[in-house]
Design an enzyme around this catalytic site. Structure first.
Site, short mmCIF file in Angstrom:
data_model
loop_
_atom_site.label_atom_id
_atom_site.label_comp_id
_atom_site.label_asym_id
_atom_site.label_seq_id
_atom_site.Cartn_x
_atom_site.Cartn_y
_atom_site.Cartn_z
N ASP A 81 0.82 -1.20 0.00
CA ASP A 81 0.00 0.00 0.00
C ASP A 81 0.87 1.26 0.00
OD1 ASP A 81 -2.46 1.35 0.12
OD2 ASP A 81 -2.34 1.53 2.30
N ASP A 103 2.34 5.07 -5.51
CA ASP A 103 1.73 6.34 -5.17
C ASP A 103 2.59 7.48 -5.70
OD1 ASP A 103 0.50 8.54 -4.13
OD2 ASP A 103 0.56 7.89 -2.03
N HIS A 178 -7.19 10.75 4.97
CA HIS A 178 -6.42 9.73 5.69
C HIS A 178 -6.52 10.06 7.18
CE1 HIS A 178 -3.95 8.94 1.86
NE2 HIS A 178 -4.69 7.89 2.10
N GLY A 207 -9.15 6.16 2.78
CA GLY A 207 -9.72 6.90 3.89
C GLY A 207 -11.11 6.42 4.25
N GLY A 208 -11.29 5.08 4.32
CA GLY A 208 -12.60 4.54 4.64
C GLY A 208 -13.01 4.69 6.09
N SER A 209 -12.04 4.80 6.99
CA SER A 209 -12.35 4.88 8.42
C SER A 209 -13.23 6.07 8.73
CB SER A 209 -11.06 4.99 9.24
OG SER A 209 -10.28 3.83 9.13
N ASN A 228 -10.19 1.26 1.44
CA ASN A 228 -9.11 1.09 2.41
C ASN A 228 -9.56 1.47 3.81
OD1 ASN A 228 -7.76 0.75 -0.02
ND2 ASN A 228 -5.93 1.85 0.67
N VAL A 229 -9.19 0.64 4.78
CA VAL A 229 -9.47 0.92 6.20
C VAL A 229 -8.17 0.72 6.96
CG1 VAL A 229 -10.78 0.29 8.24
CG2 VAL A 229 -11.87 0.17 5.98
N THR A 231 -6.99 3.54 9.92
CA THR A 231 -6.98 4.24 11.20
C THR A 231 -7.90 3.61 12.23
OG1 THR A 231 -6.47 6.30 10.05
CG2 THR A 231 -7.27 6.49 12.31
#
Length: 278
Positions: A81, A103, A178, A207-209, A228-229, A231
């Site tokens: 990642d 990235d 993020h 930044g799914g959290s 993406n998860v 945090t």
């Protein structure tokens, strides 16, 4: 079983659900993610970022994930990642990662496109899928209101980028952050719809959290196939370990480790259920 993410993400986009990509940093996080995948019987992405190399070597991650994935009986992707280093991407491919993310989002558009295309050529020759990113997400110290307008992905650039690079998935910036949100999320579904109308590969939401479930559902309906998860895995586990230790019992470290696995599974199951229930 370990696979690359190309086929499972394409199926997810066609059928309008998303695959969870969960960051890992140690044995407990790897075990928690894969046990949750095994219990739920859903394809899952185990994501390891190059910023966690002080915690574990890539070869160690491959050995652990490979061993646990054999027992999972569902597709498991081992994904590198947010990697900015060409050297680390090559190292991950050689070690046995099944997908990588280059990235180059902070680079000028043309340079990002050129370097991504070079990585795609190397990765595809090894049967490894590639994710790239256009736009830049704000980090947790910012709210979306402060940064959103300048970080959105340009749909026309996305179309050109995908065509020129041959990537398997594109991470887009539509207003998520993020980290955990400090304010009300300002997520532009219109930008996502425009990108999805021009790009036929699976799209990725970082930044799914903490992103509200209604927004997650709408994103999945409009092309997002990987979310993406990170945090929340850390925050939830640390908060619960703190409560556990505050009980005053004389816990052995081995007991705390097992409880950590359980806390991690709670987050993974929560999001994996959400991503498939749209």
């Amino acid at each position: 079983m370990m696979v690359n993410f190309s086929s499972i993400l394409q199926e997810a986009r066609r059928n309008r659900y998303a695959i969870g990509s969960f960051n890992v940093y140690n044995y407990e996080t790897i075990r928690g993610v894969i046990e949750a995948a095994r219990e739920m019987k859903v394809p899952t992405i185990v994501a390891f970022g190059e910023n966690y190399l002080p915690n574990m070597e890539m070869e160690e991650v491959v050995a652990l994930v490979g061993t646990m994935a054999k027992k999972a009986d569902v597709p498991i992707v081992l994904h590198l990642d947010h990697c900015k280093s060409f050297q680390n991407i090559v190292r991950a491919i050689r070690a046995g990662f099944t997908s990588v993310m280059y990235d180059g989002s902070a680079l000028p558009f043309e340079e990002n496109m050129q370097k991504t295309a070079q990585i795609v050529a190397i990765a595809h020759a090894a049967g490894v899928s590639v994710e790239a990113e256009l736009g830049a997400l704000a980090s947790g110290e910012f709210t979306n209101e402060e940064a959103a307008e300048e970080i959105y992905t340009d749909p026309r650039q996305a179309q050109k980028f995908v065509s020129a690079t041959g990537i398997d998935a594109l991470a887009v910036s539509i207003g998520t952050v993020h980290g955990m949100y400090k304010g009300t999320p300002k997520i532009d579904i219109g930008v996502l719809k425009n990108i999805a109308s021009l790009v036929d590969i699976p799209l990725v939401l970082h930044g799914g959290s903490g992103t509200p479930e209604a927004i997650v559902r709408e994103c999945i309906q409009n092309g997002i196939a990987k979310i993406n998860v990170n945090t929340e895995i850390s925050v939830h586990t640390i908060e619960n370990v703190r409560k556990l230790l505050a009980e005053g019992k004389n816990y052995h470290l081995s007991q705390v480790s097992l409880r950590e696995v359980g806390f991690i599974k709670e987050v993974v199951i929560k999001y994996a259920t959400m991503f498939r229930s749209t």
